[in-house]
Design a protein around this motif. Sequence first.
Motif, PDB file in Angstrom:
ATOM      1  N   PHE A 408      38.033  27.229  56.067  1.00 50.20           N
ATOM      2  CA  PHE A 408      38.010  25.772  55.997  1.00 50.20           C
ATOM      3  C   PHE A 408      39.367  25.349  54.868  1.00 50.20           C
ATOM      4  N   GLY A 409      40.595  25.840  54.912  1.00 49.88           N
ATOM      5  CA  GLY A 409      40.757  24.920  54.452  1.00 49.88           C
ATOM      6  C   GLY A 409      41.838  24.811  55.564  1.00 49.88           C
ATOM      7  N   SER A 410      42.762  23.441  54.762  1.00 51.27           N
ATOM      8  CA  SER A 410      43.495  22.468  54.933  1.00 51.27           C
ATOM      9  C   SER A 410      44.777  21.530  54.487  1.00 51.27           C
ATOM     10  N   PRO A 411      45.581  21.169  55.117  1.00 51.55           N
ATOM     11  CA  PRO A 411      46.699  20.436  54.869  1.00 51.55           C
ATOM     12  C   PRO A 411      46.029  19.451  53.788  1.00 51.55           C
ATOM     13  N   GLU A 412      44.765  18.952  53.629  1.00 57.18           N
ATOM     14  CA  GLU A 412      44.305  17.580  53.425  1.00 57.18           C
ATOM     15  C   GLU A 412      42.973  18.824  52.004  1.00 57.18           C
ATOM     16  N   MET A 413      43.112  20.117  52.376  1.00 57.65           N
ATOM     17  CA  MET A 413      42.777  20.403  51.178  1.00 57.65           C
ATOM     18  C   MET A 413      43.109  22.224  50.669  1.00 57.65           C
ATOM     19  N   PRO A 414      44.351  22.705  50.668  1.00 60.94           N
ATOM     20  CA  PRO A 414      44.096  23.814  50.179  1.00 60.94           C
ATOM     21  C   PRO A 414      43.911  24.352  49.085  1.00 60.94           C
ATOM     22  N   PHE A 415      44.159  25.630  49.454  1.00 58.21           N
ATOM     23  CA  PHE A 415      43.447  26.501  48.528  1.00 58.21           C
ATOM     24  C   PHE A 415      43.452  26.634  47.171  1.00 58.21           C
ATOM     25  N   GLN A 416      42.853  26.410  46.395  1.00 66.68           N
ATOM     26  CA  GLN A 416      42.789  26.668  44.795  1.00 66.68           C
ATOM     27  C   GLN A 416      41.953  28.015  44.665  1.00 66.68           C
ATOM     28  N   ILE A 417      42.931  28.921  43.344  1.00 65.69           N
ATOM     29  CA  ILE A 417      42.235  29.793  42.595  1.00 65.69           C
ATOM     30  C   ILE A 417      41.398  28.730  41.367  1.00 65.69           C
ATOM     31  N   LYS A 418      40.768  29.810  41.768  1.00 63.05           N
ATOM     32  CA  LYS A 418      39.205  28.823  40.938  1.00 63.05           C
ATOM     33  C   LYS A 418      39.086  30.107  39.660  1.00 63.05           C
ATOM     34  N   GLY A 419      39.440  31.050  39.994  1.00 64.15           N
ATOM     35  CA  GLY A 419      39.031  32.609  39.446  1.00 64.15           C
ATOM     36  C   GLY A 419      39.657  33.568  39.388  1.00 64.15           C
ATOM     37  N   ILE A 420      39.777  34.926  38.562  1.00 58.15           N
ATOM     38  CA  ILE A 420      40.343  35.971  38.415  1.00 58.15           C
ATOM     39  C   ILE A 420      39.294  37.068  38.206  1.00 58.15           C
ATOM     40  N   VAL A 421      39.353  37.148  39.205  1.00 57.08           N
ATOM     41  CA  VAL A 421      38.086  38.822  38.611  1.00 57.08           C
ATOM     42  C   VAL A 421      38.453  39.693  37.333  1.00 57.08           C
ATOM     43  N   SER A 422      37.307  39.439  36.751  1.00 57.11           N
ATOM     44  CA  SER A 422      37.435  39.800  34.909  1.00 57.11           C
ATOM     45  C   SER A 422      36.208  40.627  35.223  1.00 57.11           C
ATOM     46  N   TRP A 423      34.673  40.545  34.908  1.00 52.74           N
ATOM     47  CA  TRP A 423      34.784  42.363  35.106  1.00 52.74           C
ATOM     48  C   TRP A 423      32.769  42.140  34.674  1.00 52.74           C
ATOM     49  N   GLY A 424      31.884  42.741  35.566  1.00 52.04           N
ATOM     50  CA  GLY A 424      30.789  42.841  35.738  1.00 52.04           C
ATOM     51  C   GLY A 424      29.929  44.202  35.353  1.00 52.04           C
ATOM     52  N   PRO A 425      28.541  44.493  35.884  1.00 53.89           N
ATOM     53  CA  PRO A 425      28.097  45.318  35.393  1.00 53.89           C
ATOM     54  C   PRO A 425      28.696  46.871  36.090  1.00 53.89           C
ATOM     55  N   SER A 426      28.050  48.155  36.193  1.00 52.78           N
ATOM     56  CA  SER A 426      29.274  48.962  36.624  1.00 52.78           C
ATOM     57  C   SER A 426      28.067  49.152  38.334  1.00 52.78           C
ATOM     58  N   CYS A 428      28.155  47.726  41.731  1.00 56.34           N
ATOM     59  CA  CYS A 428      28.428  46.518  42.306  1.00 56.34           C
ATOM     60  C   CYS A 428      27.548  45.362  43.374  1.00 56.34           C
ATOM     61  N   GLY A 429      28.181  44.592  44.168  1.00 57.17           N
ATOM     62  CA  GLY A 429      27.233  44.067  44.868  1.00 57.17           C
ATOM     63  C   GLY A 429      26.298  42.874  44.900  1.00 57.17           C
ATOM     64  N   ASP A 430      26.807  42.517  43.477  1.00 59.06           N
ATOM     65  CA  ASP A 430      25.205  41.052  42.920  1.00 59.06           C
ATOM     66  C   ASP A 430      26.307  40.035  42.254  1.00 59.06           C
ATOM     67  N   LYS A 431      26.642  40.153  41.252  1.00 64.84           N
ATOM     68  CA  LYS A 431      27.254  38.854  40.564  1.00 64.84           C
ATOM     69  C   LYS A 431      28.683  39.157  39.023  1.00 64.84           C
ATOM     70  N   THR A 432      29.809  39.326  39.387  1.00 59.76           N
ATOM     71  CA  THR A 432      30.442  39.063  38.221  1.00 59.76           C
ATOM     72  C   THR A 432      31.238  38.046  37.687  1.00 59.76           C
ATOM     73  N   TYR A 433      32.089  38.371  36.696  1.00 57.62           N
ATOM     74  CA  TYR A 433      32.211  36.967  35.842  1.00 57.62           C
ATOM     75  C   TYR A 433      33.887  37.213  36.492  1.00 57.62           C
ATOM     76  N   TYR A 434      34.607  36.011  36.117  1.00 54.13           N
ATOM     77  CA  TYR A 434      35.489  35.904  36.605  1.00 54.13           C
ATOM     78  C   TYR A 434      36.331  34.461  35.477  1.00 54.13           C
ATOM     79  N   THR A 435      37.735  34.747  34.990  1.00 56.80           N
ATOM     80  CA  THR A 435      38.257  34.334  34.061  1.00 56.80           C
ATOM     81  C   THR A 435      38.178  32.387  34.659  1.00 56.80           C
TER      82      THR A 435
END
Length: 451
Positions: A408-426, A428-435
């Motif tokens: 869904f990206g476009s020149p008018e809506m370029p991709f931005q990095i909102k989060g960095i994969v940080s930590w989560g439960p042992s 996987c498959g549900d939720k993670t915390y991002y910086t």
Amino acid sequence: MGRIKLIVSLLWMSLCECKVAMYGHLQSPMFPEPYSSDLHMRWYLKVPHGYKIQLTFNHLDIQPSANCTKDSLTVLSDDEVLGKFCGQSSTDSHHPGTQPILFPVNHLWLVFETNTGPQTHLGFFIFYQVVGAVDCGLPKISDPDLMALTEENPLTTYKQNISFKCLLEYYQLVGDANFICDASGNWVSDSGQNASENPPQCVPVCGMNQETFSAGRIFGGQDAKLGQIPWQLLVNSTAIGGASLISDRWAITAGHLMITYESETPEFFGGMVDGLDQNAVRMKTEKIIVHPLFDKDPGRTDYNHDIALVKMSARVPISPKIMPVCLPQKSNGPAMEGKMGTVSGFGLTHQRLVSRLLQYGHVKEYPEATCFKKGKNVTDNMFCAGEHGVDSCNGDGGGPLVVPMVGFGSPEMPFQIKGIVSWGPSGCGDKTYYTKVENYLDWIRETMEKN
């Protein structure tokens, strides 16, 4: 004696169409006889724009005083004092000496004021002349591999124009492109940008990918195609993890991943979706900078400030298959601003195997209250995201979460990095915390500028 006011206009005459001779002299009244007290005299010198005025003080003998508070000769341009002179010889602190003084302006006022009693000081004799037209010279280009002037040998004198251009594809000019040589000898754009103080720069286009494709998953997801997530980098040495290219020299990743490499110089790989691709772009690292407030203790109780920057030893060759992601704008609400985003990496799949192929999946942001049972401290520098059956997992640490969703990206809506994969439960498959990257924009820019 009553005050005397005198205005002297500059004598000038045209010698030919290509040269202008402008010169003359000014002197205090009765020079070389002593001047009288209670004088207030003014001379106005003006030449065409683009020329400069040079004064040579062939003789100056004015009653010395601290800061020339008694008798003085003041040189002004508009309301700016360019010099205030008095004294008898060049050893006096306010004496101009006998060497020519070039004033980079096209008009001057000279004001001679006296208020002392009868004396023997002789005043001054000044020769003025016009120095040739202002020449701004060729502007310095910091990186000639990326930028050049549109003309190879442009004229650089007053009122001449120059233009900058980027030499490489997938680079764009930041700042103004067109500049004019002004009367002060500076290249200045219509918006007021000074090419010496704030030069334009060529930077890679960010947040674009080669194509858009249908949605997928990372844990329980599908394979990415080449050029679909061109900012994704892989580090696969002491520890496997991800990173994101944010310029042609810098990548952003997680602090917890990079502390593993602080004593070595790992290679990053990009421009591929197959972790074993022999044609991948290999990037040697020059410097790893983990956020100074990140807790490097393996027994840490939280992952606050889990962010690091990596400087590559050489410029990354930007192409449709390897291109930086944009840094985010500062938001006042949720990190993802209510949008679905895409997380990507080479980490564990739903079969609990490290993926050879780059995977991606779409996730949404969750309020903290609905996130998983944490067991770690949570701060405002983190946010929780995931989706049922879609999640980042082991081996994805340091990788990107971008908005909008891939596809869904476009020149008018370029991709931005909102989060960095940080930590989560042992598991996987549900939720993670991002910086939360937007909280570190100042640190990111300052670190890149200083290193």
